[in-house]
Structure formats: structure tokens, C-alpha cells
Scaffold this active site. Structure first.
Site: not given
Length: 508
Positions: A284, A358
Site C-alpha cells: 500500500k 477475501r
């Protein structure tokens, strides 16, 4: 803080019922109802019977009008108390117009606002229960919440929030006491989740998170199971292992169970527990990465909700399956382009290691479905797309249509306001992989929250009523406090999950 200290920590003020002011009360908090816009009337005090005599009420009303208090929602005004009252200060909080008294969320918000204005008073009394007892209690408790564990004497607050709040009420009978106990239990569960989210990743990593969950679960009478890294590898939890293997602080899977009677409905809860998310190899940007301490907000919520189910003795069997990992870049981290095998056998091509939530959720969902639940709720700080679509205060809820809408409606009742979202069939083809059963992301940015929901749907067993709640924005408040919501961890969606569990226990 040790795991036992974590389990024993007091998270909010003691809230009790009373029919009159106590000699220990230092301040009186009153609700103020605004007059109609086209009226010249003064705002009206919200009072339980016999709290004030006519002269005292008139003096307080006159003083509030003199300083310009109008009763608009959330407006806080302090005045000196009449000498005969026995407290030094009266603090009025605006509830809005007369209709607002019947709006539970407006009462909750106003109570939270005024609770933040009571620092420095150790014991206060309030008439806000006369509007709506449970929302007033929740707002007062959550508005008074503080997280000061890591402050030294150099920066610890000079004024602390109240330790005791007396609710002044006309009725202090058994039913009212039960409502009070329920509201405090719900608010404390929210505070448990806030504490977890606010604890920095230096102190809350997968092993420590699991041990704190164990301590809290054991204290609540839950059955607790923890799988370590070796067990996760052996049993084929490829998503959790793949995400967590890049960190020196290896992943865990925690299972907490509250058992209802044999005929009770079975509800599976799954929460994303990424104790810190760098994005892994798909790292990130540095800006705001510190907020990724909140990436375990879903796990915090389901742990707290399962504890609450036990405290409330709900006649529903609740099992939380909680994957915990730290997503770090290193020589052992998974790479973009790797293929992993999820628990249950589905293969996934990892195109972006920052779509890791996920992957751990998929493992946990498959394991949760092995228990053959009637309902499954998973929740996660899953996608930035949730905030693009719905902002920072509104969770998105997807899933099987009927249960999705039921969760959204119940969430609105408690003021968390989850919004139902679709799972468009045409987006499913965008999750096709060149080499595996699925890719973990699409090749475009459109409908990212919905695509993540479609990915998770692949792992939900047939026949299970399912809701996925994306709380990427609502789980962590990066701005200033508002209502009963502090800066930092919010505890969303604990109250939604609690309300759904109660509804299932009552109605199936």
C-alpha cells in the site's frame, strides 16, 4: 496488557437506576426539547417525575433561555444549578423537536454527545432515560468510552469521564432493570470490539489476538478452539497460510461457540482478522497505512458478538470462526501470480496480495459451513470500494436476498444503517483465472465491493442463508468524534449482529 487484564477491564461507567438525585451526584444532565419553528415558546425540559420541584424547573428553564439554549439536536449547554438542587452544574443536551424523543437513534446520539462533555465529573445523574432508556444508556456508555491504555503520565487526561451515571426514572421495576442490563451488555460488547481495534499491531498480533479472544471467551463460558500455523498448514487452510506466511508473527484460526438448546437455530459468524495490512508484495502507499491497525475490525465484532450472545443467554447456537493473520512483505510472502488452494479445495490465483481479506475469509467460511449452520454472517473491512460507494458511515450488506434485506432492516433499527447491495451476475465472469478456479480480483475497478462479495459467495454452502457486511469505512473513524462514536475503533457492526441474533432466537 495480559490476557487476564484484557478480560477483566472495565470499559465504561457504571449505570444504575434511581428515582431521585443522590448526594454523590455532581451534575444533572437534562434533555431539552426544542419548540416548534413557528412558535415563541421556550424549549421544554425532559424530566422524570419528582426530580425537580416547580421552582427548580422554572429556574433551570429560565437560565437556559437566558444563555440562548434552543434544544437543537446535540447542542450542549452548561449552567449553574439552583442552590437547592444539591448539584453544582446542570448540563442540558438538545434532543431536537418533540418527535425526536421517539427517535431512538437521535436519543442515542444526543446521549453520546453529552457524555463526552462530562469529563471531570465522577458521578452524574440524568433524565435522558425518560426519552428512551436503552438508547440513552447505549449513548451514555459509548460516548463516555476512552482508550488510554498506552498513555503515560505525560499525556494522560487530567479530567476523566464519569465512573457512575444515575438514570433518573419514574419506574425502576424488574422490566426496566432488565432493559438497563441488556443495554449495558450491548454497549460493553461494542466497547470490547473498540478495544481490539484500538490496540496497536505492536501489541495485537495473531497469537496475542487469539489469546485475548481465548481469555474473553473462557470468561463468558464459550467453547474455544485455536489452530496454530502448523495445524493450519496440515489441515489445508491455504488462504490463511498464504496471507500470513510473510510475517514472522504467524497466523491463527480461532473458533468460539455459544451453545443454545438442541432445537435452536445455528448461526455462523466469520470476521476478517488481519491485525495489520501492508498490502504484502502489492504494498500500500505509506499515507494512512497506520489506519490498517483496524483491518481486524470484523474479527473484533464477531468475537464481541459471540460473547454477548452468551451474556444474554440467547437461545441460538453461535459459532464464530475467526482467521487472524498479519499481511507483510518478506522473502516468505506470497507473490502476485501465485496459486493457493483454499480450505475445501478451490484454487485461487492471487493477482493482488492486497486483496487478502477475501482469502482468509474464504477458508473460514468453508470451515464454518461444515457445521451446517442455518445462517452465516461474515463481516470485514474488505474493500475501499465500500467507501467509494457508501461513504465512511454506511456498511454495505450483500448475500442471499431475503436474509440480506433482513439484516439491513435490523441494522437500521439499531442505528448502524447497513445498506442492501446487489451481487450482479455479470461481474462473476471477471473473477475467472487463466490458471486456477478463481482469481482473487477482477481486472478493473468497477463494482469492487460487489466483486468481493461474489468471490465470497463461491465458498458459501448451498442452502445457507448468508449475509456479507463490508465495514471498511464504518469500523474506524479517522475524523473527529460525533454522536456516540469516538475517533478510532467504532465497534460497528456489533449492534447489528446482536440484533440479528436476537431476532433469529425469537423468530427462527
Amino acid at each position: 496488557m495480559s490476557k487476564n487484564e484484557s478480560a477483566d477491564r472495565t470499559r465504561g461507567p457504571q449505570i444504575t437506576l434511581s428515582t431521585s438525585l443522590d448526594s454523590a451526584d455532581e451534575a444533572l444532565v437534562v434533555g431539552l426539547i426544542a419548540a416548534a419553528p413557528d412558535s415563541d415558546d421556550a424549549p421544554t425540559l425532559l424530566l422524570a417525575a419528582d426530580v425537580l420541584d416547580d421552582a427548580q424547573a422554572a429556574a433551570i428553564s429560565g437560565a437556559l433561555v437566558a444563555v440562548g439554549a434552543g434544544g437543537s439536536h446535540g447542542e450542549v449547554t452548561r449552567i449553574a444549578a439552583p442552590e437547592s438542587l444539591g448539584v453544582s452544574v446542570v448540563v442540558a443536551v438538545g434532543l431536537g423537536d418533540e418527535a425526536a424523543v421517539d427517535d431512538a437513534e437521535k436519543v442515542r446520539q444526543a446521549a453520546g454527545v453529552v457524555a463526552r462533555e462530562l469529563d471531570g465529573f465522577s458521578t452524574v445523574a440524568t433524565t435522558l432515560a425518560a426519552a428512551a432508556l436503552a438508547p440513552a444508556v447505549e449513548g451514555l456508555f459509548l460516548g463516555a468510552y476512552r482508550f488510554d491504555e498506552f498513555r503515560s503520565a505525560k499525556s494522560e487526561p487530567k479530567k476523566l469521564p464519569p465512573t457512575t451515571i444515575h438514570l433518573l426514572a419514574d419506574d425502576t421495576g424488574k422490566a426496566v432493570k432488565a432493559d438497563l442490563a441488556h443495554a449495558v451488555a450491548v454497549a460493553d460488547a461494542v466497547a470490547i470490539a473498540r478495544d481490539f481495534v484500538n490496540t496497536p499491531p505492536s501489541h495485537l498480533y495473531p497469537e496475542e489476538f487469539a489469546e485475548r479472544a481465548r481469555a474473553l471467551g473462557a470468561k463468558a463460558g464459550l467453547k474455544v478452539e485455536i489452530l496454530d500455523f502448523a495445524s493450519l498448514e496440515k489441515e489445508g487452510y491455504g488462504g490463511i497460510v498464504g496471507v500470513g506466511k510473510g510475517s514472522s508473527r504467524l497466523p491463527r484460526l480461532v473458533r468460539l461457540t455459544h451453545a443454545g438448546k438442541k432445537s435452536a437455530k445455528k448461526v455462523a459468524l466469520v470476521g476478517k482478522g488481519i491485525t495489520f495490512d501492508t498490502g504484502g508484495i502489492s504494498i500500500k502507499p505509506a499515507a494512512n497505512m497506520d489506519q490498517m491497525t483496524s483491518d481486524m475490525g470484523g474479527a473484533a465484532a464477531v468475537i464481541a458478538s459471540t460473547i454477548l450472545a452468551s451474556r444474554l443467554e440467547l437461545e441460538v447456537t453461535v459459532t464464530a470462526t475467526v482467521p487472524m493473520a498479519e499481511n507483510m512483505p518478506s522473502g516468505t510472502a506470497q507473490r502476485p501470480g501465485d496459486v493457493l488452494t483454499q480450505y475445501g479445495g478451490t484454487t485461487v490465483e492471487v493477482l493482488n496480495t492486497d486483496a487478502e481479506g477475501r482469502l482468509v475469509l474464504a477458508d473460514a467460511i468453508v470451515r464454518a459451513c461444515e457445521d451446517e449452520p442455518d445462517y452465516l454472517i461474515d463481516t470485514a473491512t474488505l474493500t475501499g470500494a465500500q467507501m467509494v460507494a457508501l461513504g465512511t458511515r454506511t456498511p454495505g450488506v450483500m448475500g442471499t436476498d431475503e436474509f440480506r434485506d433482513r439484516v439491513a432492516a435490523l441494522s437500521a433499527e439499531v442505528g448502524e444503517n447497513a445498506w442492501p447491495m446487489p451481487l450482479p451476475a455479470e461481474l462473476r465472469s471477471d473473477l475467472k483465472s487463466r490458471v486456477a478456479d478463481l482469481a482473487n480480483v477482477t481486472n478493473h475497478r468497477w463494482g469492487g465491493m460487489l466483486s468481493a462479495g461474489l468471490f465470497l459467495k463461491e465458498f458459501v454452502a448451498d442452502g445457507v442463508e448468508w449475509a456479507h457486511v463490508d465495514i471498511a469505512g464504518p469500523a474506524f473513524n479517522s475524523g473527529g468524534p460525533w454522536g456516540y462514536t469516538p475517533k478510532g475503533g467504532t465497534g460497528v457492526p456489533v449492534r447489528t449482529i446482536a440484533r440479528v441474533l436476537e431476532d433469529i432466537a425469537a423468530n427462527g
